[in-house]
Scaffold this active site. Sequence first.
Site, PDB file in Angstrom:
ATOM      1  N   GLN A 102      51.372 -14.473  50.953  1.00  0.00           N
ATOM      2  CA  GLN A 102      50.492 -13.667  51.812  1.00  0.00           C
ATOM      3  C   GLN A 102      50.091 -12.400  51.071  1.00  0.00           C
ATOM      4  O   GLN A 102      49.297 -11.615  51.573  1.00  0.00           O
ATOM      5  CB  GLN A 102      51.238 -13.278  53.092  1.00  0.00           C
ATOM      6  N   HIS A 120      45.913 -14.867  51.670  1.00  0.00           N
ATOM      7  CA  HIS A 120      45.100 -13.728  52.127  1.00  0.00           C
ATOM      8  C   HIS A 120      44.232 -13.152  51.019  1.00  0.00           C
ATOM      9  O   HIS A 120      43.859 -11.988  51.072  1.00  0.00           O
ATOM     10  CB  HIS A 120      46.013 -12.641  52.712  1.00  0.00           C
ATOM     11  N   CYS A 128      30.082  -7.846  46.904  1.00  0.00           N
ATOM     12  CA  CYS A 128      29.090  -7.067  47.640  1.00  0.00           C
ATOM     13  C   CYS A 128      28.875  -7.763  48.983  1.00  0.00           C
ATOM     14  O   CYS A 128      28.665  -8.981  49.023  1.00  0.00           O
ATOM     15  CB  CYS A 128      27.787  -7.005  46.848  1.00  0.00           C
ATOM     16  N   CYS A 149      27.376  -1.763  45.298  1.00  0.00           N
ATOM     17  CA  CYS A 149      26.704  -2.663  44.366  1.00  0.00           C
ATOM     18  C   CYS A 149      25.375  -2.035  43.938  1.00  0.00           C
ATOM     19  O   CYS A 149      24.889  -1.096  44.577  1.00  0.00           O
ATOM     20  CB  CYS A 149      26.467  -3.960  45.134  1.00  0.00           C
ATOM     21  N   ALA A 233      65.354  -9.428  48.105  1.00  0.00           N
ATOM     22  CA  ALA A 233      64.859 -10.588  47.360  1.00  0.00           C
ATOM     23  C   ALA A 233      65.147 -10.459  45.860  1.00  0.00           C
ATOM     24  O   ALA A 233      65.512 -11.432  45.208  1.00  0.00           O
ATOM     25  CB  ALA A 233      63.359 -10.751  47.591  1.00  0.00           C
TER      26      ALA A 233
HETATM   27  P1  NAD Z   1      55.608  -7.507  56.692  1.00  0.00           P
HETATM   28  O1  NAD Z   1      55.365  -6.134  56.182  1.00  0.00           O
HETATM   29  O2  NAD Z   1      55.202  -7.832  58.065  1.00  0.00           O
HETATM   30  O3  NAD Z   1      57.157  -7.821  56.597  1.00  0.00           O
HETATM   31  C1  NAD Z   1      57.886  -7.584  55.422  1.00  0.00           C
HETATM   32  C2  NAD Z   1      59.226  -8.252  55.581  1.00  0.00           C
HETATM   33  O4  NAD Z   1      59.917  -8.135  54.356  1.00  0.00           O
HETATM   34  C3  NAD Z   1      60.115  -7.650  56.659  1.00  0.00           C
HETATM   35  O5  NAD Z   1      60.631  -8.691  57.450  1.00  0.00           O
HETATM   36  C4  NAD Z   1      61.210  -6.919  55.864  1.00  0.00           C
HETATM   37  O6  NAD Z   1      62.464  -6.968  56.528  1.00  0.00           O
HETATM   38  C5  NAD Z   1      61.250  -7.732  54.591  1.00  0.00           C
HETATM   39  N1  NAD Z   1      61.683  -7.007  53.403  1.00  0.00           N
HETATM   40  C6  NAD Z   1      61.429  -5.738  53.041  1.00  0.00           C
HETATM   41  N2  NAD Z   1      61.958  -5.455  51.844  1.00  0.00           N
HETATM   42  C7  NAD Z   1      62.549  -6.598  51.413  1.00  0.00           C
HETATM   43  C8  NAD Z   1      63.262  -6.955  50.234  1.00  0.00           C
HETATM   44  N3  NAD Z   1      63.469  -6.082  49.238  1.00  0.00           N
HETATM   45  N4  NAD Z   1      63.735  -8.222  50.135  1.00  0.00           N
HETATM   46  C9  NAD Z   1      63.551  -9.126  51.136  1.00  0.00           C
HETATM   47  N5  NAD Z   1      62.883  -8.832  52.269  1.00  0.00           N
HETATM   48  C10 NAD Z   1      62.388  -7.589  52.406  1.00  0.00           C
HETATM   49  O7  NAD Z   1      54.995  -8.461  55.615  1.00  0.00           O
HETATM   50  P2  NAD Z   1      54.283  -9.855  55.803  1.00  0.00           P
HETATM   51  O8  NAD Z   1      55.063 -10.717  56.701  1.00  0.00           O
HETATM   52  O9  NAD Z   1      53.956 -10.297  54.433  1.00  0.00           O
HETATM   53  O10 NAD Z   1      52.928  -9.525  56.586  1.00  0.00           O
HETATM   54  C11 NAD Z   1      52.161  -8.411  56.228  1.00  0.00           C
HETATM   55  C12 NAD Z   1      50.739  -8.710  55.812  1.00  0.00           C
HETATM   56  O11 NAD Z   1      50.359  -7.616  54.988  1.00  0.00           O
HETATM   57  C13 NAD Z   1      50.574  -9.915  54.954  1.00  0.00           C
HETATM   58  O12 NAD Z   1      49.442 -10.554  55.391  1.00  0.00           O
HETATM   59  C14 NAD Z   1      50.313  -9.389  53.546  1.00  0.00           C
HETATM   60  O13 NAD Z   1      49.168 -10.029  53.016  1.00  0.00           O
HETATM   61  C15 NAD Z   1      49.909  -7.955  53.731  1.00  0.00           C
HETATM   62  N6  NAD Z   1      50.534  -7.034  52.771  1.00  0.00           N
HETATM   63  C16 NAD Z   1      50.551  -7.373  51.449  1.00  0.00           C
HETATM   64  C17 NAD Z   1      51.156  -6.540  50.519  1.00  0.00           C
HETATM   65  C18 NAD Z   1      51.163  -6.973  49.073  1.00  0.00           C
HETATM   66  O14 NAD Z   1      50.230  -7.658  48.623  1.00  0.00           O
HETATM   67  N7  NAD Z   1      52.190  -6.626  48.310  1.00  0.00           N
HETATM   68  C19 NAD Z   1      51.750  -5.358  50.933  1.00  0.00           C
HETATM   69  C20 NAD Z   1      51.699  -5.012  52.310  1.00  0.00           C
HETATM   70  C21 NAD Z   1      51.088  -5.862  53.214  1.00  0.00           C
HETATM   71 ZN    ZN Z   2      24.755  -6.399  46.170  1.00  0.00          ZN
END
Ligand code: NAD
Ligand code: ZN
Length: 247
Positions: A102, A120, A128, A149, A233
């Site tokens: 995600q 996502h 653009c 753009c 993680a």
């Molecule tokens: P979320 O923010 O809803 O949940 C994050 C989860 O990760 C929580 O349950 C938390 O307990 C857990 N967590 C935090 N630190 C951790 C670690 N070190 N190890 C293991 N688990 C840990 O995230 P989501 O469910 O991915 O949904 C959020 C949406 O936001 C997604 O659609 C995502 O695309 C987007 N998002 C992306 C980024 C990115 O690209 N890095 C950052 C923020 C949000």
């Molecule tokens: Zn354009």
Amino acid sequence: MNLEVIKRAAKVIKGGKFVVALTGAGISVESGIPAFRGSQGLWDRYDPFEYAHISSFYRNPEKVWNMLRELYDICLRAEPNPAHYALAKLEEAGILKAIITQNVDGLHQRAGSKEVIEFHGNGETLACVDCKQKFRITEVDYRNSVPRCSCGGLLKPDIVFFGEMIPHVALERSVELTKKSDVFLVIGTSAQVYPAGGLPVMAKERGSIVVEINLEPTPLTNTVTDVFISGKAGEVLPKLISLVLDN
Ligand code: NAD
Ligand code: ZN
């Protein structure tokens, strides 16, 4: 980090013939990118459900680009962490078949993972909104004003905002992989953003064994998860994967 539980999960993964992982923002927290839930920072100032909604982007692009600017500054500096590398290693060993992520930060690919479905989208490119021309973030000046753009249209990152559809190919492929999986890893996601959050349920209904890694329990933990590993993680995955690969 409970070693007995990690050993149990390693056994499950070893027995799997088609292992698939779903990852969320939590896997990139140890790379310095804040998740929506859990550890905060950026999201204390920007309510994601307001700032990451597509209607906010069109209504007030200046406001949304203030948030995007900060997010890009963080993401462009971020490096993959041991969790990303551990999954790349598991794929290289032929055990992990794909990652459905995600995240929009590109860190799985930078760690060497090949089969990555970006549910996502990815912030690396922008389009653009009028003529659809594509740009790379590195060739766009987004620091001083809202990037536009040459046709005058707004530039929007190729990420799925709340209120937008999931790219068709990514959705189909994710469902196909989920149904095919016999072990489904759920890592660092609160599983509250749909439809991605529904994939573990679909996996479970198809008979997959669900292994979840998170700092804290989620709505999945007591419903679909078979093995829950509580921890970071970046600490759990290297240990787990070394147990899977050691004979
Ligand atoms: P979320 O923010 O809803 O949940 C994050 C989860 O990760 C929580 O349950 C938390 O307990 C857990 N967590 C935090 N630190 C951790 C670690 N070190 N190890 C293991 N688990 C840990 O995230 P989501 O469910 O991915 O949904 C959020 C949406 O936001 C997604 O659609 C995502 O695309 C987007 N998002 C992306 C980024 C990115 O690209 N890095 C950052 C923020 C949000
Ligand atoms: Zn354009």
